[in-house]
Design a protein around this motif. Structure first.
Motif, PDB file in Angstrom:
ATOM      1  N   TYR A 475      -7.508   8.683  -9.650  1.00 31.32           N
ATOM      2  CA  TYR A 475      -8.128   7.437  -9.550  1.00 31.32           C
ATOM      3  C   TYR A 475      -8.080   6.865 -10.565  1.00 31.32           C
ATOM      4  CZ  TYR A 475     -10.621  10.877  -7.177  1.00 31.32           C
ATOM      5  OH  TYR A 475     -11.291  11.923  -6.340  1.00 31.32           O
ATOM      6  N   ARG A 476      -8.829   5.280  -9.662  1.00 28.94           N
ATOM      7  CA  ARG A 476      -8.776   3.941 -11.270  1.00 28.94           C
ATOM      8  C   ARG A 476      -9.922   3.551 -10.828  1.00 28.94           C
ATOM      9  NH1 ARG A 476      -4.676   5.759 -12.067  1.00 28.94           N
ATOM     10  NH2 ARG A 476      -1.933   4.945 -11.574  1.00 28.94           N
ATOM     11  N   ASP A 512      -2.429  -4.601 -10.031  1.00 24.54           N
ATOM     12  CA  ASP A 512      -2.501  -3.209 -11.485  1.00 24.54           C
ATOM     13  C   ASP A 512      -2.425  -3.757 -12.792  1.00 24.54           C
ATOM     14  OD1 ASP A 512      -2.814  -1.930  -9.034  1.00 24.54           O
ATOM     15  OD2 ASP A 512       0.142  -1.061  -9.443  1.00 24.54           O
ATOM     16  N   LEU A 593     -11.814   3.606  -7.524  1.00 28.23           N
ATOM     17  CA  LEU A 593     -10.972   3.573  -6.526  1.00 28.23           C
ATOM     18  C   LEU A 593      -9.799   4.703  -6.682  1.00 28.23           C
ATOM     19  CD1 LEU A 593      -9.396   0.428  -7.180  1.00 28.23           C
ATOM     20  CD2 LEU A 593     -10.988   0.366  -5.877  1.00 28.23           C
ATOM     21  N   GLU A 594      -9.337   5.185  -5.218  1.00 27.96           N
ATOM     22  CA  GLU A 594      -9.465   6.443  -4.315  1.00 27.96           C
ATOM     23  C   GLU A 594      -7.511   6.190  -4.124  1.00 27.96           C
ATOM     24  OE1 GLU A 594     -10.965   9.357  -2.130  1.00 27.96           O
ATOM     25  OE2 GLU A 594     -11.432   7.955  -0.926  1.00 27.96           O
ATOM     26  N   PRO A 595      -7.087   6.523  -4.366  1.00 19.78           N
ATOM     27  CA  PRO A 595      -5.794   6.847  -3.468  1.00 19.78           C
ATOM     28  C   PRO A 595      -6.141   7.369  -2.386  1.00 19.78           C
ATOM     29  CG  PRO A 595      -5.480   8.773  -5.384  1.00 19.78           C
ATOM     30  CD  PRO A 595      -7.315   7.918  -5.506  1.00 19.78           C
ATOM     31  N   PRO A 640      -7.944   9.586   2.346  1.00 16.54           N
ATOM     32  CA  PRO A 640      -7.713   9.835   1.426  1.00 16.54           C
ATOM     33  C   PRO A 640      -7.183  10.877   0.604  1.00 16.54           C
ATOM     34  CG  PRO A 640     -10.235   9.689   1.978  1.00 16.54           C
ATOM     35  CD  PRO A 640      -9.484   9.370   2.803  1.00 16.54           C
ATOM     36  N   PHE A 665       1.896   7.303  -0.715  1.00 15.52           N
ATOM     37  CA  PHE A 665       0.976   7.098  -1.048  1.00 15.52           C
ATOM     38  C   PHE A 665       1.083   5.853  -0.494  1.00 15.52           C
ATOM     39  CE2 PHE A 665      -0.220   4.153  -4.814  1.00 15.52           C
ATOM     40  CZ  PHE A 665      -1.581   3.629  -4.330  1.00 15.52           C
ATOM     41  N   ARG A 667      -2.116   2.678  -1.596  1.00 15.91           N
ATOM     42  CA  ARG A 667      -2.710   1.884  -1.874  1.00 15.91           C
ATOM     43  C   ARG A 667      -3.680   2.599  -2.850  1.00 15.91           C
ATOM     44  NH1 ARG A 667      -3.365   0.764   2.458  1.00 15.91           N
ATOM     45  NH2 ARG A 667      -5.511   0.826   3.789  1.00 15.91           N
ATOM     46  N   TYR A 668      -4.945   1.712  -3.406  1.00 11.91           N
ATOM     47  CA  TYR A 668      -6.494   2.132  -3.611  1.00 11.91           C
ATOM     48  C   TYR A 668      -7.203   1.754  -3.092  1.00 11.91           C
ATOM     49  CZ  TYR A 668      -4.356   4.623  -7.855  1.00 11.91           C
ATOM     50  OH  TYR A 668      -3.411   5.995  -8.398  1.00 11.91           O
ATOM     51  N   GLU A 669      -8.171   2.541  -3.064  1.00 14.33           N
ATOM     52  CA  GLU A 669      -9.301   1.534  -2.505  1.00 14.33           C
ATOM     53  C   GLU A 669     -10.041   2.272  -3.222  1.00 14.33           C
ATOM     54  OE1 GLU A 669      -9.933   2.647   1.430  1.00 14.33           O
ATOM     55  OE2 GLU A 669      -8.087   1.708   2.912  1.00 14.33           O
ATOM     56  N   GLN A 670     -12.077   1.656  -2.533  1.00 18.69           N
ATOM     57  CA  GLN A 670     -13.050   1.822  -3.082  1.00 18.69           C
ATOM     58  C   GLN A 670     -13.715   3.218  -3.035  1.00 18.69           C
ATOM     59  OE1 GLN A 670     -15.918  -0.901  -3.625  1.00 18.69           O
ATOM     60  NE2 GLN A 670     -17.535   0.812  -4.162  1.00 18.69           N
TER      61      GLN A 670
END
Length: 692
Positions: A475-476, A512, A593-595, A640, A665, A667-670
C-alpha cells in the motif's frame, strides 16, 4: 537402440485431461512392444513415465517424460505429458517436441477441457492428431456418447477407425471399420479374429462418418461422395493417410490400457497413419532477422532444440533435445543461438523414463538428451557453427498465483534463492522475485498444487523447509489537503546546543517521489541547511502517519524559519523537518492508497455473467467485453490487487479450467475508508513482527 532415419521416426505426445489414462497407455504401448517386461500401474507407483517421487506420492504426472520404443522397423518417441492444468509446462514441452498429438479421452468422462485444450494446441501448432478413447473395460464407459460429443465439437473431421461392439454394457469385441474385421483379446492382449457381429445400422453410420471425413481430403473424392458412390478400401486408406497428415482428419481408436485390448490396432495406427519426422519435423527458424528453412534431413548442418531441462542435485543438468537437422554427436561444440557461445557437450543419452542409455549420436528428427550443459536453457537452439539459426521458442503460460515463502529455519533465504533458481530452469512456468519493499521472497506458479509440489521439491531435492503465506500488499499513503506547520527543534546541553526552526507547507501533488521546494526570504533559514531539511523529509516519507506505508504525491515547501548562529546545525534542521512532518501529516487529511491492476480475463460466453459477479465482489470495475478468435469473451476490468490473491483458483473453478487471465499493476487509488481500519491493524502487526 539403433539409429533411425527421419522417415522411420514418429514423435507422439500423449495429451488429454488429468486421469484420462495417458500414463497407463504409455505403459501398455511399452509392454506390447517389448520395451518393458512388465505392465506397471499408476496406483502401484511403478510406471516408466511417472518416476518422480512427487508423481509416485500423488499418483499424477507433474512433468513430461520421454519413452521411446521400436515397432515394425520404426522408432516411436512417446512424450507423456501431464493433464492437470497446474503442470501445463510439461504439456507445452511435449506438444512443442512432438510431430503429432495423441489425445486420450476416458470412455467414462467423455470430451473434457484437457482434451479441448489439446485439440486447440494441435491446431495452433499445425500438428497431426489422433484420438484414443481409453478405459473401455470400466463400468459406465460409453464409446458412442464420447464419439457423438467429438462429432458435435469438431464435425466431419472425426473419423472412427476402431469401435467396440457392446452387449449388456460390456465390450464383446473391437471392430476395425476400414478392414471390416472384428477381434477379441485374451488376458495378455493377444488378438483373435472372429466373425463380424451383427452391428446393424450403426455400422452404416460409422462407414458414412469415415467416408464423410475422407471426402474432405480431396476434390475428386468429394465429388464421388456427393454423387452417392461408395469409396474403395484403397481410396479410404489413402484419404485417411492424407487427411491425418494435413490435419483435416482425426482418427479415433479405443481400447483398454489395463487389459491391453485394442492397443495393437492403436500401434498400427501410430505407425501407418501418423506422419514421420521427415513429414512434419522441418521448421522455419530465423537468422539475422530473416526466416530460414531448417529441413529434417541428415544432410543439412546440425540444429537441435532444447525443449525440456531437468535440474537434478546429484546427476546435474539434463537437457532434452529434438534434433531438427543434421546429426548431433558428442565430439561437437555447437553454438547456442541465444548466447552466441559454443557449448561443451556432456554425454549424449536416450531417456526412457528415468533410465538412461548412452548413444553415439542423435539423428535428424530424433529425440535424446545431453548432460551438463553450462549456459543452455529450455527454449535454446544448438547449431552447427556453419549455420547459426534460432528456432521458435515455447510460449509457456504466465504464472498466475503468487505466494510468499517463509523459511522454517533462519538463514535459509540464500539457500532458497539458489534452489528456486534451479527449479526455474526445470519449469518455465515458475517465477521468483525478492520484493525489496516488503522484504518477501515471492514464488509464482500456475495453481495451488503447482506451488505445493515446488515446496515438496525444495525439501526433497535441496533440503530446504519452507511455508507459504499470502504476500504483503504494498500500500501507499498520501494527503488530500494543504497545511502549514512549524517544526522547532531546541535542545540545550552542556556546550553547544541544538536549534532548528522551520515552517513547511505540505500539499498533495502528482508523482511518486517527494517534491521539495523553498521560498525562504531574507535568509531566515540559511541555504546551507536546505539539503538537511529535504533529507529529513525524505527519511520521513518512508513511513506514513496512518499505517507506516511509504508516502507518495507529497509536495513540501520550506517557507520560513529561524536559526541560531552557534547552535544550528544540519542535524538540528533535519530534526526540525521531522517534527514538522509528524505535526503536519495528520492535519492534511491523510489516506491510504491501494494498488490497482488492469485485468484481461478470457472466459466462455456461458461464464461471463459469473465472472462479472465475481469481479463485483472483489470491488472491480468492468470496462468492456470483446469476443476473441478462440470463441472466448475477453473481459477488461480494473481491480484492487489486494482482492486478487486467489482469483486464479476461482476462475479455474468457474470455467472448469477453460478460462485464463493476465493482471498488471497500473496505478494507485484511494482505499475505501471502511477498509482502512483492517489495513492499519495488519500493518501494525506486520511492522511489529519485522522489528521483532
Amino acid at each position: 537402440m539403433k539409429s533411425y532415419t527421419p522417415d522411420k521416426i514418429r514423435n507422439v505426445a500423449l495429451t488429454g485431461h488429468g486421469g484420462s489414462g495417458k500414463t497407463s497407455l504409455a505403459e501398455a504401448l511399452l509392454y506390447m512392444t517389448g520395451a518393458t517386461d512388465r505392465l506397471g500401474k499408476v496406483s502401484d507407483g511403478n510406471t516408466v513415465c511417472d518416476f518422480d517421487s512427487e508423481e509416485i506420492k500423488r499418483k499424477i504426472s507433474v512433468s513430461s517424460a520421454t519413452a521411446p520404443f521400436e515397432y515394425e522397423g520404426s522408432k516411436i518417441n512417446l512424450l507423456d505429458t501431464p493433464g492437470l492444468f497446474d503442470f501445463a509446462a510439461g504439456f507445452y514441452e511435449g506438444a512443442r517436441a512432438a510431430d503429432s498429438l495423441l489425445i486420450v479421452l476416458s470412455g467414462r468422462s467423455g470430451l473434457t477441457v484437457g482434451a479441448e485444450k489439446a485439440f486447440k494446441m494441435a491446431n495452433d501448432l499445425k500438428k497431426s492428431k489422433m484420438v484414443y478413447i481409453s478405459k473401455m473395460d470400466t463400468e459406465n464407459a460409453d464409446f458412442y456418447k464420447v464419439l457423438e460429443d467429438l462429432k458435435a465439437a469438431y464435425g466431419p473431421s472425426i473419423c472412427p477407425i476402431v469401435v467396440p461392439y457392446v452387449e449388456d454394457h460390456k465390450v464383446v469385441c473391437y471392430i476395425n471399420v476400414i478392414d471390416m474385421k472384428a477381434y477379441t483379446y485374451d488376458n495378455k492382449g493377444k488378438a483373435s479374429e472372429i466373425p463380424m457381429p451383427d452391428v446393424g445400422h450403426r455400422l452404416d453410420g460409422l462407414t458414412e462418418a469415415i467416408s464423410e471425413a475422407v471426402a474432405e481430403t480431396d476434390e475428386e473424392l468429394f465429388e464421388k461422395f456427393f454423387s452417392g458412390e461408395q469409396f474403395t478400401k484403397e481410396e479410404i486408406i489413402k484419404g485417411v493417410n492424407k487427411g491425418v497428415k494435413d490435419g483435416t482428419i482425426t482418427p479415433v481408436y479405443c481400447g483398454s490400457s489395463t487389459t491391453l485390448a485394442g492397443v495393437d490396432m492403436l500401434l498400427e495406427g501410430i505407425c501407418h497413419l501418423l506422419p514421420s519426422a521427415a513429414d512434419k519435423a522441418s521448421e522455419v527458424g530465423t537468422k539475422d532477422g530473416e526466416p530460414v528453412e531448417v529441413n529434417c534431413t541428415p544432410d543439412e548442418p546440425m540444429a537441435a532444440y532444447i525443449f525440456k531441462t531437468v535440474a537434478d542435485p546429484f546427476i546435474g543438468k539434463i537437457s532434452y533435445v529434438k534434433v531438427i537437422s543434421g546429426r548431433l554427436t558428442p565430439d561437437m561444440a555447437p553454438v547456442n543461438a541465444r548466447t552466441g557461445n559454443p557449448e561443451r557437450l556432456g554425454k549424449l543419452i536416450i531417456m526412457r523414463g528415468k533410465k538412461q542409455e548412452d548413444c553415439d549420436g542423435i539423428g535428424a528428427g530424433d529425440i535424446g538428451a545431453i548432460t551438463k550443459l553450462n549456459e543452455s536453457i529450455t527454449g535454446d537452439t544448438l547449431c552447427d557453427p556453419k549455420r547459426v539459426v534460432s528456432l521458435e521458442p515455447i510460449h509457456f503460460p504466465i504464472p498466475c498465483l503468487s505466494m510468499a515463502i517463509k523459511p522454517r529455519s533462519k538463514g535459509d533465504e540464500g539457500k532458497i534463492s539458489q534452489s528456486i533458481t534451479r527449479l526455474c530452469e526445470e519449469d518455465s512456468t515458475i517465477s521468483y522475485e525478492l520484493n525489496t519493499e516488503t522484504k518477501q521472497q515471492i514464488i509464482s506458479g500456475l495453481g495451488e498444487q503447482h506451488l505445493d509440489v515446488i515446496v515438496s521439491k525444495l525439501k526433497s531435492k535441496f533440503g530446504v523447509d519452507v511455508d507459504l503465506e499470502e504476500p504483503i500488499v504494498p500500500y501507499r499513503e498520501t494527503i488530500r489537503k494543504k497545511v502549514k506547520v512549524n517544526g522547532r527543534h531546541k535542545k540545550q546541553t552542556g556546550g553547544h546546543g541544538q536549534f532548528g526552526d522551520v515552517w513547511i507547507e505540505f500539499e498533495p501533488c502528482v508523482g511518486d517521489d517527494l517534491v521539495f521546494e523553498e521560498r525562504v526570504f531574507g535568509g531566515a533559514v540559511p541555504k546551507g541547511f536546505f539539503p538537511a531539511v529535504e533529507k529529513g523529509l525524505r527519511d520521513c516519507i518512508k513511513h506514513g502517519p496512518m499505517a507506516g506505508y511509504p508516502v507518495v504525491g507529497l509536495k513540501a515547501t520550506l517557507v520560513d524559519g529561524s536559526y541560531h548562529p552557534v547552535d544550528s546545525s544540519e542535524m538540528s534542521f533535519k530534526m526540525a523537518a521531522t517534527l514538522a512532518y509528524k505535526a503536519g501529516m495528520p492535519q492534511a487529511s491523510p489516506c491510504i492508497l491501494e494498488p490497482i491492476g488492469s485485468l484481461h480475463a478470457y472466459v466462455p460466453d456461458a461464464n461471463t455473467g459469473d465472472l462479472i459477479g465475481e469481479l463485483n465482489k472483489r470491488r472491480g470495475r468492468v470496462l468492456g467485453m470483446n469476443p476473441t478468435e478462440d470463441k472466448l469473451q475477453e473481459i477488461e476490468a480494473e481491480v484492487p490487487m489486494s482482492e486478487m490473491h486467489d482469483f486464479s483458483t476461482s476462475l479455474r473453478s468457474m470455467t472448469q479450467g477453460r478460462g485464463y487471465f493476465t493482471l498488471e499493476f497500473v496505478r494507485y487509488e484511494q482505499l475505501p475508508q471502511m477498509l482502512e481500519g483492517e489495513v492499519i491493524m495488519k500493518a501494525k502487526k506486520l511492522f511489529e513482527d519485522d522489528q521483532a
